[in-house]
Design an enzyme around this catalytic site. Structure first.
Site, PDB file in Angstrom:
ATOM      1  N   THR A   1       0.746  -1.409  -0.035  1.00 25.13           N
ATOM      2  CA  THR A   1       0.427  -0.166  -0.270  1.00 25.13           C
ATOM      3  C   THR A   1       0.644   1.303   0.210  1.00 25.13           C
ATOM      4  OG1 THR A   1      -1.601   1.537   1.316  1.00 25.13           O
ATOM      5  CG2 THR A   1       0.319  -0.546   2.601  1.00 25.13           C
ATOM      6  N   ASP A   2       0.535   2.293  -0.471  1.00 21.68           N
ATOM      7  CA  ASP A   2       1.505   3.594  -0.658  1.00 21.68           C
ATOM      8  C   ASP A   2       1.259   4.611   0.889  1.00 21.68           C
ATOM      9  OD1 ASP A   2      -1.614   4.583  -0.040  1.00 21.68           O
ATOM     10  OD2 ASP A   2      -1.620   5.772  -1.048  1.00 21.68           O
ATOM     11  N   GLU A   3       0.604   3.967   2.110  1.00 21.17           N
ATOM     12  CA  GLU A   3       0.984   4.136   3.207  1.00 21.17           C
ATOM     13  C   GLU A   3       1.865   4.240   4.062  1.00 21.17           C
ATOM     14  OE1 GLU A   3      -3.215   3.258   5.118  1.00 21.17           O
ATOM     15  OE2 GLU A   3      -4.882   3.029   3.483  1.00 21.17           O
TER      16      GLU A   3
ATOM     17  N   TYR B   1      -1.182  -0.511  10.388  1.00 21.58           N
ATOM     18  CA  TYR B   1      -1.547  -1.368   9.711  1.00 21.58           C
ATOM     19  C   TYR B   1      -1.156  -0.636   8.644  1.00 21.58           C
ATOM     20  CZ  TYR B   1      -3.407  -1.687   4.387  1.00 21.58           C
ATOM     21  OH  TYR B   1      -3.256  -2.029   3.682  1.00 21.58           O
TER      22      TYR B   1
ATOM     23  N   LYS C   1       1.958  -3.188   7.429  1.00 22.71           N
ATOM     24  CA  LYS C   1       2.722  -3.089   5.603  1.00 22.71           C
ATOM     25  C   LYS C   1       3.623  -3.074   5.569  1.00 22.71           C
ATOM     26  CE  LYS C   1       0.265  -4.457   2.788  1.00 22.71           C
ATOM     27  NZ  LYS C   1       0.164  -6.203   2.552  1.00 22.71           N
TER      28      LYS C   1
HETATM   29  P1  NAD Z   1      -9.478  -7.158   2.032  1.00 24.45           P
HETATM   30  O1  NAD Z   1      -9.352  -6.628   3.936  1.00 24.45           O
HETATM   31  O2  NAD Z   1     -10.681  -6.821   1.566  1.00 24.45           O
HETATM   32  O3  NAD Z   1      -9.286  -8.438   1.767  1.00 24.45           O
HETATM   33  C1  NAD Z   1      -8.253  -9.259   2.679  1.00 24.45           C
HETATM   34  C2  NAD Z   1      -8.847 -10.692   2.228  1.00 24.45           C
HETATM   35  O4  NAD Z   1      -7.062 -11.899   3.474  1.00 24.45           O
HETATM   36  C3  NAD Z   1      -9.954 -11.952   2.520  1.00 24.45           C
HETATM   37  O5  NAD Z   1     -10.420 -12.217   1.844  1.00 24.45           O
HETATM   38  C4  NAD Z   1      -9.223 -12.452   3.873  1.00 24.45           C
HETATM   39  O6  NAD Z   1     -10.012 -13.645   4.356  1.00 24.45           O
HETATM   40  C5  NAD Z   1      -7.997 -12.348   4.129  1.00 24.45           C
HETATM   41  N1  NAD Z   1      -7.322 -13.089   5.101  1.00 24.45           N
HETATM   42  C6  NAD Z   1      -6.936 -12.101   6.354  1.00 24.45           C
HETATM   43  N2  NAD Z   1      -6.144 -12.679   6.927  1.00 24.45           N
HETATM   44  C7  NAD Z   1      -5.337 -13.813   6.380  1.00 24.45           C
HETATM   45  C8  NAD Z   1      -5.421 -15.156   7.103  1.00 24.45           C
HETATM   46  N3  NAD Z   1      -4.689 -15.002   8.120  1.00 24.45           N
HETATM   47  N4  NAD Z   1      -5.186 -16.236   6.223  1.00 24.45           N
HETATM   48  C9  NAD Z   1      -5.084 -16.145   4.861  1.00 24.45           C
HETATM   49  N5  NAD Z   1      -6.414 -15.385   4.115  1.00 24.45           N
HETATM   50  C10 NAD Z   1      -6.003 -14.399   5.344  1.00 24.45           C
HETATM   51  O7  NAD Z   1      -8.447  -6.581   1.738  1.00 24.45           O
HETATM   52  P2  NAD Z   1      -7.703  -5.555   0.296  1.00 24.45           P
HETATM   53  O8  NAD Z   1      -8.735  -4.396   0.467  1.00 24.45           O
HETATM   54  O9  NAD Z   1      -8.673  -6.910  -0.956  1.00 24.45           O
HETATM   55  O10 NAD Z   1      -6.431  -5.930   0.254  1.00 24.45           O
HETATM   56  C11 NAD Z   1      -5.953  -6.326  -0.131  1.00 24.45           C
HETATM   57  C12 NAD Z   1      -4.509  -6.563  -0.183  1.00 24.45           C
HETATM   58  O11 NAD Z   1      -4.226  -5.112  -0.573  1.00 24.45           O
HETATM   59  C13 NAD Z   1      -3.834  -6.106   0.966  1.00 24.45           C
HETATM   60  O12 NAD Z   1      -2.542  -6.904   0.832  1.00 24.45           O
HETATM   61  C14 NAD Z   1      -4.174  -4.279   0.928  1.00 24.45           C
HETATM   62  O13 NAD Z   1      -2.358  -4.203   2.309  1.00 24.45           O
HETATM   63  C15 NAD Z   1      -3.297  -4.120  -0.228  1.00 24.45           C
HETATM   64  N6  NAD Z   1      -4.717  -2.851  -0.780  1.00 24.45           N
HETATM   65  C16 NAD Z   1      -5.514  -2.790  -0.646  1.00 24.45           C
HETATM   66  C17 NAD Z   1      -6.045  -1.380  -0.809  1.00 24.45           C
HETATM   67  C18 NAD Z   1      -6.990  -0.906  -0.743  1.00 24.45           C
HETATM   68  O14 NAD Z   1      -7.696   0.225  -0.783  1.00 24.45           O
HETATM   69  N7  NAD Z   1      -7.891  -1.659  -0.129  1.00 24.45           N
HETATM   70  C19 NAD Z   1      -4.910  -0.754  -1.646  1.00 24.45           C
HETATM   71  C20 NAD Z   1      -3.843  -0.618  -1.673  1.00 24.45           C
HETATM   72  C21 NAD Z   1      -3.437  -2.120  -1.104  1.00 24.45           C
HETATM   73  P1  TYD Z   2     -11.148   4.071   4.567  1.00 25.43           P
HETATM   74  O1  TYD Z   2     -11.485   3.812   3.465  1.00 25.43           O
HETATM   75  O2  TYD Z   2     -11.178   3.366   5.278  1.00 25.43           O
HETATM   76  O3  TYD Z   2      -9.201   3.921   3.941  1.00 25.43           O
HETATM   77  P2  TYD Z   2      -7.938   4.294   4.384  1.00 25.43           P
HETATM   78  O4  TYD Z   2      -7.988   5.272   5.406  1.00 25.43           O
HETATM   79  O5  TYD Z   2      -6.398   3.049   4.332  1.00 25.43           O
HETATM   80  O6  TYD Z   2      -7.372   5.302   3.269  1.00 25.43           O
HETATM   81  O7  TYD Z   2     -10.982   5.356   5.067  1.00 25.43           O
HETATM   82  C1  TYD Z   2     -10.612   6.427   3.763  1.00 25.43           C
HETATM   83  C2  TYD Z   2     -11.028   8.159   4.348  1.00 25.43           C
HETATM   84  O8  TYD Z   2     -11.973   8.350   4.769  1.00 25.43           O
HETATM   85  C3  TYD Z   2      -9.633   8.179   5.450  1.00 25.43           C
HETATM   86  O9  TYD Z   2      -9.351   9.855   5.087  1.00 25.43           O
HETATM   87  C4  TYD Z   2     -10.211   7.849   6.766  1.00 25.43           C
HETATM   88  C5  TYD Z   2     -11.828   8.660   6.196  1.00 25.43           C
HETATM   89  N1  TYD Z   2     -12.769   7.865   6.492  1.00 25.43           N
HETATM   90  C6  TYD Z   2     -14.417   9.006   7.268  1.00 25.43           C
HETATM   91  O10 TYD Z   2     -14.005  10.423   7.226  1.00 25.43           O
HETATM   92  N2  TYD Z   2     -15.522   8.303   8.164  1.00 25.43           N
HETATM   93  C7  TYD Z   2     -15.564   6.770   7.983  1.00 25.43           C
HETATM   94  O11 TYD Z   2     -16.900   5.924   9.015  1.00 25.43           O
HETATM   95  C8  TYD Z   2     -14.540   6.200   7.401  1.00 25.43           C
HETATM   96  C9  TYD Z   2     -14.428   4.460   7.608  1.00 25.43           C
HETATM   97  C10 TYD Z   2     -13.361   6.597   6.713  1.00 25.43           C
END
Ligand code: NAD
Ligand code: TYD
Length: 350
Positions: free
Chosen positions: A131-133, A156, A160
């Site tokens: 992630t970019d975070e 988080y 990561k």
């Molecule tokens: P998500 O929370 O929707 O899905 C995570 C999946 O991992 C789920 O299916 C869960 O059951 C599985 N999981 C969790 N713990 C596990 C374990 N111990 N063993 C096996 N499986 C397990 O997450 P997402 O949003 O789809 O993110 C996927 C990946 O991409 C992550 O690594 C996250 O850090 C990265 N990512 C997410 C975003 C975003 O905006 N959502 C952006 C950049 C990177």
């Molecule tokens: P989120 O979707 O949790 O992603 P991330 O924190 O990983 O970027 O949140 C996106 C933005 O929205 C973040 O600045 C937090 C804000 N946010 C709210 O203001 N209210 C909410 O209930 C949630 C879940 C997020």
């Protein structure tokens, strides 16, 4: 014939990656390993579950014995590792879970890959999705590049960042063919309604308050999830081991502007008078350690691998809102049961 392990394939981004790989590469055997936590949902993969080149395995990446045996049994040629605990607010309530899955789980996978690829790393690849975070928070100016120093603030992003460091360490120390991509915020179908966009779509639909953290001035760089999946495909096939690739949409929005846009689209779609949904906006206590701004420079990926986002944000947001409004059963399924407990707990002191 290649055998590819995708971890976390029942989650939001993972399900899009599994779908793309299963449909595009019939000669790959795709193994989806997922623990099915609250965020994992096999309903996300209904359309491909019967394909002959797809198999689901339920399991936990934290269980090192199980992971070792799985790698010995399948002799994977490649790993695309997405399994993670992924929600910042949950990491503030329960950081340890993030260390287990995101750090120890990743190290277990690295150990298992190293073990089966000892003699021959030709054609093998461990691809870690990050992630970019990990780069921390930007002020009004600047942009994250692949060389930006890590500066994570939430449990988080710290977990990561730690897993990214382990992946690089295994590449540098043991010669494991590994690479990493760091992506900005994703949006689209099948995202669990704890993250901003699906949570607010669901709340607007049910006329519930929209809890905006702080003043809503934080900025995120939004990318359509299917464009992320396309980038993962490109990097898995053409990326170089040892490299890092940033993925982003060049699409920065303050939360409040994004939320107002969602409200206006939903007023139109739900045939509500203009301005109705905006009245649900409620400013609540800010998230602890809330990063102000993320913005990604994805020019390396664009220049080296020819990837660019395919969808304009407003079009993507309309499509996403339509998907959540049309897929009532999916939304009902994931917001029943424990979801109410989670929601009440997470927002009780705000
Ligand atoms: P998500 O929370 O929707 O899905 C995570 C999946 O991992 C789920 O299916 C869960 O059951 C599985 N999981 C969790 N713990 C596990 C374990 N111990 N063993 C096996 N499986 C397990 O997450 P997402 O949003 O789809 O993110 C996927 C990946 O991409 C992550 O690594 C996250 O850090 C990265 N990512 C997410 C975003 C975003 O905006 N959502 C952006 C950049 C990177
Ligand atoms: P989120 O979707 O949790 O992603 P991330 O924190 O990983 O970027 O949140 C996106 C933005 O929205 C973040 O600045 C937090 C804000 N946010 C709210 O203001 N209210 C909410 O209930 C949630 C879940 C997020």
């Amino acid at each position: 014939m290649k055998t590819i392990l995708i971890t976390g394939g029942a989650g939001f981004i993972g399900s899009h990656v599994v779908r793309l790989m299963v449909n595009k590469y019939p000669d790959y055997q795709i193994i989806n390993l997922d623990k099915l936590t609250y965020a994992g949902n096999l309903a996300n993969l209904k359309d491909i579950e019967d394909k002959p080149n797809y198999q689901f395995v339920k399991g936990d990446i934290v269980d090192s014995n199980f992971i070792t045996k799985l790698f010995e049994e399948y002799q994977f040629d490649g790993v695309i590792h997405l399994a993670a605990e992924s929600h910042v607010d949950r990491s503030i309530s329960n950081p340890t879970e993030f260390v287990f899955t995101n750090v120890i789980g990743t190290v277990n996978l690295l150990n298992a890959a190293r073990h089966i690829w000892t003699d021959n790393t030709e054609g093998k690849l461990f691809y870690h999705i990050s992630t970019d975070e990990v780069y921390g928070s930007l002020g009004k100016e600047g942009i994250f590049t692949e060389t930006t120093a890590y500066d994570p603030h939430s449990p988080y992003s710290a977990s990561k960042a730690s897993s990214d460091h382990f992946v690089r360490a295994y590449h540098d120390t043991f010669g494991l063919p590994a690479l990493i991509s760091n992506c900005s915020n994703n949006y689209g179908a099948f995202q669990f309604p704890e993250k901003l966009i699906p949570l607010f779509i669901n709340n607007i639909k049910h006329n519930k308050p929209l809890p905006v953290y702080g003043k809503g001035e934080n900025i995120r760089d939004w990318l359509w999830v299917e464009d992320h999946a396309r980038a993962i495909d490109a990097i898995f096939h053409e990326g170089k081991a040892g490299e890092t690739y940033n993925i982003g949409g060049h699409n920065e929005w303050t939360n409040i502007d994004l939320i107002k846009l969602m409200c206006s689209i939903m007023d139109r779609k739900l045939k509500r008078e203009t301005g109705t949904s905006e009245k649900l906006i409620t400013f609540v206590k800010d998230r602890a350690g809330h990063d102000l701004r993320y913005a990604i420079d994805s020019s390396k990926l664009q220049h080296e691998l020819g990837w660019k986002p395919s969808l304009q944000f407003k079009e993507g947001l309309e499509k996403t809102i339509d998907w959540y409004l049309e897929n009532k059963e999916w939304l009902k399924g994931v917001t029943s049961g424990d979801y109410q407990k989670y929601y009440n707990e997470m927002y009780k002191d705000r």
